[in-house]
Design a protein around this motif. Structure first.
Motif, PDB file in Angstrom:
ATOM      1  N   LEU A 158     -21.984 -47.844 -83.500  1.00 13.01           N
ATOM      2  CA  LEU A 158     -22.155 -46.397 -83.660  1.00 13.01           C
ATOM      3  C   LEU A 158     -22.246 -45.709 -82.299  1.00 13.01           C
ATOM      4  O   LEU A 158     -21.663 -44.637 -82.093  1.00 13.01           O
ATOM      5  N   ASP A 159     -22.957 -46.339 -81.378  1.00  8.49           N
ATOM      6  CA  ASP A 159     -23.040 -45.795 -80.019  1.00  8.49           C
ATOM      7  C   ASP A 159     -21.653 -45.678 -79.400  1.00  8.49           C
ATOM      8  O   ASP A 159     -21.309 -44.655 -78.791  1.00  8.49           O
ATOM      9  N   VAL A 160     -20.872 -46.738 -79.543  1.00  6.42           N
ATOM     10  CA  VAL A 160     -19.526 -46.758 -78.961  1.00  6.42           C
ATOM     11  C   VAL A 160     -18.652 -45.675 -79.595  1.00  6.42           C
ATOM     12  O   VAL A 160     -17.930 -44.957 -78.892  1.00  6.42           O
ATOM     13  N   ARG A 162     -19.605 -42.839 -80.979  1.00 10.71           N
ATOM     14  CA  ARG A 162     -20.045 -41.522 -80.517  1.00 10.71           C
ATOM     15  C   ARG A 162     -19.545 -41.230 -79.102  1.00 10.71           C
ATOM     16  O   ARG A 162     -19.154 -40.107 -78.791  1.00 10.71           O
ATOM     17  N   LEU A 163     -19.574 -42.246 -78.249  1.00 16.51           N
ATOM     18  CA  LEU A 163     -19.100 -42.041 -76.876  1.00 16.51           C
ATOM     19  C   LEU A 163     -17.579 -41.886 -76.831  1.00 16.51           C
ATOM     20  O   LEU A 163     -17.059 -41.113 -76.027  1.00 16.51           O
ATOM     21  N   MET A 164     -16.870 -42.609 -77.686  1.00 18.33           N
ATOM     22  CA  MET A 164     -15.416 -42.411 -77.801  1.00 18.33           C
ATOM     23  C   MET A 164     -15.113 -40.973 -78.187  1.00 18.33           C
ATOM     24  O   MET A 164     -14.181 -40.348 -77.671  1.00 18.33           O
ATOM     25  N   ALA A 165     -15.910 -40.439 -79.110  1.00 15.83           N
ATOM     26  CA  ALA A 165     -15.700 -39.074 -79.583  1.00 15.83           C
ATOM     27  C   ALA A 165     -15.953 -38.045 -78.489  1.00 15.83           C
ATOM     28  O   ALA A 165     -15.478 -36.911 -78.584  1.00 15.83           O
ATOM     29  N   ARG A 166     -16.681 -38.433 -77.449  1.00 13.80           N
ATOM     30  CA  ARG A 166     -16.907 -37.551 -76.303  1.00 13.80           C
ATOM     31  C   ARG A 166     -15.776 -37.679 -75.276  1.00 13.80           C
ATOM     32  O   ARG A 166     -15.835 -37.041 -74.223  1.00 13.80           O
ATOM     33  N   GLY A 167     -14.787 -38.502 -75.594  1.00 15.65           N
ATOM     34  CA  GLY A 167     -13.636 -38.621 -74.697  1.00 15.65           C
ATOM     35  C   GLY A 167     -13.799 -39.661 -73.609  1.00 15.65           C
ATOM     36  O   GLY A 167     -13.008 -39.705 -72.669  1.00 15.65           O
ATOM     37  N   MET A 168     -14.821 -40.518 -73.714  1.00 13.45           N
ATOM     38  CA  MET A 168     -15.045 -41.521 -72.672  1.00 13.45           C
ATOM     39  C   MET A 168     -14.056 -42.677 -72.767  1.00 13.45           C
ATOM     40  O   MET A 168     -13.676 -43.095 -73.868  1.00 13.45           O
ATOM     41  N   SER A 169     -13.667 -43.204 -71.614  1.00 10.50           N
ATOM     42  CA  SER A 169     -12.833 -44.399 -71.545  1.00 10.50           C
ATOM     43  C   SER A 169     -13.703 -45.632 -71.745  1.00 10.50           C
ATOM     44  O   SER A 169     -14.938 -45.555 -71.743  1.00 10.50           O
ATOM     45  N   ASN A 170     -13.065 -46.801 -71.901  1.00 12.94           N
ATOM     46  CA  ASN A 170     -13.832 -48.041 -72.057  1.00 12.94           C
ATOM     47  C   ASN A 170     -14.738 -48.295 -70.854  1.00 12.94           C
ATOM     48  O   ASN A 170     -15.881 -48.728 -71.013  1.00 12.94           O
ATOM     49  N   GLU A 172     -16.047 -46.093 -68.821  1.00 15.13           N
ATOM     50  CA  GLU A 172     -17.151 -45.132 -68.834  1.00 15.13           C
ATOM     51  C   GLU A 172     -18.193 -45.498 -69.885  1.00 15.13           C
ATOM     52  O   GLU A 172     -19.397 -45.369 -69.663  1.00 15.13           O
ATOM     53  N   ILE A 173     -17.720 -45.972 -71.043  1.00 15.13           N
ATOM     54  CA  ILE A 173     -18.651 -46.410 -72.086  1.00 15.13           C
ATOM     55  C   ILE A 173     -19.437 -47.620 -71.613  1.00 15.13           C
ATOM     56  O   ILE A 173     -20.652 -47.721 -71.816  1.00 15.13           O
ATOM     57  N   ALA A 174     -18.749 -48.547 -70.951  1.00 11.27           N
ATOM     58  CA  ALA A 174     -19.414 -49.744 -70.427  1.00 11.27           C
ATOM     59  C   ALA A 174     -20.522 -49.365 -69.456  1.00 11.27           C
ATOM     60  O   ALA A 174     -21.633 -49.921 -69.498  1.00 11.27           O
ATOM     61  N   LEU A 177     -23.527 -47.758 -71.365  1.00 13.19           N
ATOM     62  CA  LEU A 177     -24.303 -48.691 -72.181  1.00 13.19           C
ATOM     63  C   LEU A 177     -24.759 -49.919 -71.397  1.00 13.19           C
ATOM     64  O   LEU A 177     -25.433 -50.797 -71.963  1.00 13.19           O
ATOM     65  N   THR A 178     -24.373 -50.002 -70.141  1.00 14.18           N
ATOM     66  CA  THR A 178     -24.719 -51.138 -69.267  1.00 14.18           C
ATOM     67  C   THR A 178     -24.270 -52.460 -69.876  1.00 14.18           C
ATOM     68  O   THR A 178     -25.048 -53.413 -70.026  1.00 14.18           O
ATOM     69  N   VAL A 179     -22.994 -52.491 -70.249  1.00 16.37           N
ATOM     70  CA  VAL A 179     -22.385 -53.722 -70.766  1.00 16.37           C
ATOM     71  C   VAL A 179     -21.033 -53.901 -70.084  1.00 16.37           C
ATOM     72  O   VAL A 179     -20.556 -53.010 -69.375  1.00 16.37           O
ATOM     73  N   GLY A 180     -20.408 -55.037 -70.302  1.00 20.81           N
ATOM     74  CA  GLY A 180     -19.102 -55.287 -69.726  1.00 20.81           C
ATOM     75  C   GLY A 180     -18.006 -54.545 -70.471  1.00 20.81           C
ATOM     76  O   GLY A 180     -18.133 -54.241 -71.659  1.00 20.81           O
ATOM     77  N   GLU A 181     -16.910 -54.265 -69.770  1.00 17.68           N
ATOM     78  CA  GLU A 181     -15.796 -53.549 -70.399  1.00 17.68           C
ATOM     79  C   GLU A 181     -15.175 -54.369 -71.513  1.00 17.68           C
ATOM     80  O   GLU A 181     -14.727 -53.816 -72.525  1.00 17.68           O
ATOM     81  N   ALA A 182     -15.142 -55.698 -71.364  1.00 16.80           N
ATOM     82  CA  ALA A 182     -14.597 -56.557 -72.423  1.00 16.80           C
ATOM     83  C   ALA A 182     -15.426 -56.431 -73.700  1.00 16.80           C
ATOM     84  O   ALA A 182     -14.891 -56.446 -74.815  1.00 16.80           O
ATOM     85  N   THR A 183     -16.747 -56.294 -73.527  1.00 17.50           N
ATOM     86  CA  THR A 183     -17.628 -56.114 -74.690  1.00 17.50           C
ATOM     87  C   THR A 183     -17.318 -54.798 -75.396  1.00 17.50           C
ATOM     88  O   THR A 183     -17.281 -54.732 -76.634  1.00 17.50           O
ATOM     89  N   VAL A 184     -17.075 -53.751 -74.610  1.00 20.90           N
ATOM     90  CA  VAL A 184     -16.729 -52.458 -75.196  1.00 20.90           C
ATOM     91  C   VAL A 184     -15.430 -52.562 -75.985  1.00 20.90           C
ATOM     92  O   VAL A 184     -15.320 -52.039 -77.103  1.00 20.90           O
TER      93      VAL A 184
END
Length: 218
Positions: A158-160, A162-170, A172-174, A177-184
């Motif tokens: 759900l967090d991901v 919501r952030l996608m809906a704000r126009g964030m790239s992978n 930026e989401i990473a 959320l302090t996670v790796g881009e592969a996780t995103v």
């Protein structure tokens, strides 16, 4: 592999300029052009390009209905809509029609080339400025209750979304959320699968239409 492109715009000079930019790339080829929506659908069905650059405002058949017609066919191309800021409602309708990317006509050649590569690779692309306009279009609209399938998403998914809906790239989401881009990327794939969505553009539309995300809020 060479990315095949069809350009649909009623302005001949714009089509020529786009062709010049695209054909400087060794992995891209403009296989056809169209000056209106009817011709765009016919040319794309005949040539089966990977990507169609589609203007919204064209004679005979506009780019919105042409996009819907193309995406209703088997093995449809990816569609990038070329737009200006004076058609917010049309822009959202094009999102609903399933276009994979949106570019402003004043975008740089580098942005155009990147967009073509992104959507040809199966991803979706939203110009950050266009995303802002989509969000603004929902401001003040009453939000519905989220549909039942949203309950299948984990809190992190759900967090991901919501952030996608704000126009964030992978990336930026990473960072957010302090996670790796592969996780995103894994979370994005699961969100799309669980909600039956094709790409990020549909996810943005879904998030706002379902009331999961409110314009100006979380």
């Amino acid at each position: 592999m060479t990315i095949s492109v069809v350009i649909a715009d009623d302005q001949r000079m714009l089509r020529a300029g786009l062709r010049m930019v695209i054909e400087t790339e060794p992995d891209m080829n403009v296989v056809g052009e169209a000056s209106d929506g009817v011709e765009a659908v016919a040319v794309a069905r005949r040539l089966r390009p990977d990507v169609v650059l589609m203007d919204i405002a064209m004679p005979r058949q506009d780019g919105l209905s042409a996009t819907r017609a193309l995406l209703a066919t088997p093995h449809p191309p990816r569609v990038i809509v070329l737009t200006t800021f004076d058609t917010d409602e049309n822009l959202f309708r094009a999102l609903q029609a399933g276009a994979s990317g949106f570019l402003l006509k004043v975008s740089s050649p580098e942005h155009l080339i990147t967009a073509i590569r992104v959507v040809a690779g199966g991803e979706a692309l939203l110009d950050p400025a266009v995303t802002t306009r989509v969000i603004s279009a929902f401001a003040g609209r009453p939000g519905p209750e989220p549909p039942p399938e949203v309950g299948e998403l984990t809190p992190r998914e759900l967090d991901v979304l919501r952030l996608m809906a704000r126009g964030m790239s992978n990336s930026e989401i990473a960072a957010a959320l302090t996670v790796g881009e592969a996780t995103v990327k894994t979370h994005v794939a699961r969100v799309l699968m669980k909600l039956g969505l094709r790409d990020r553009v549909q996810a943005v539309v879904y998030a706002y239409e379902s009331g999961l995300v409110r314009a100006g809020g979380g």
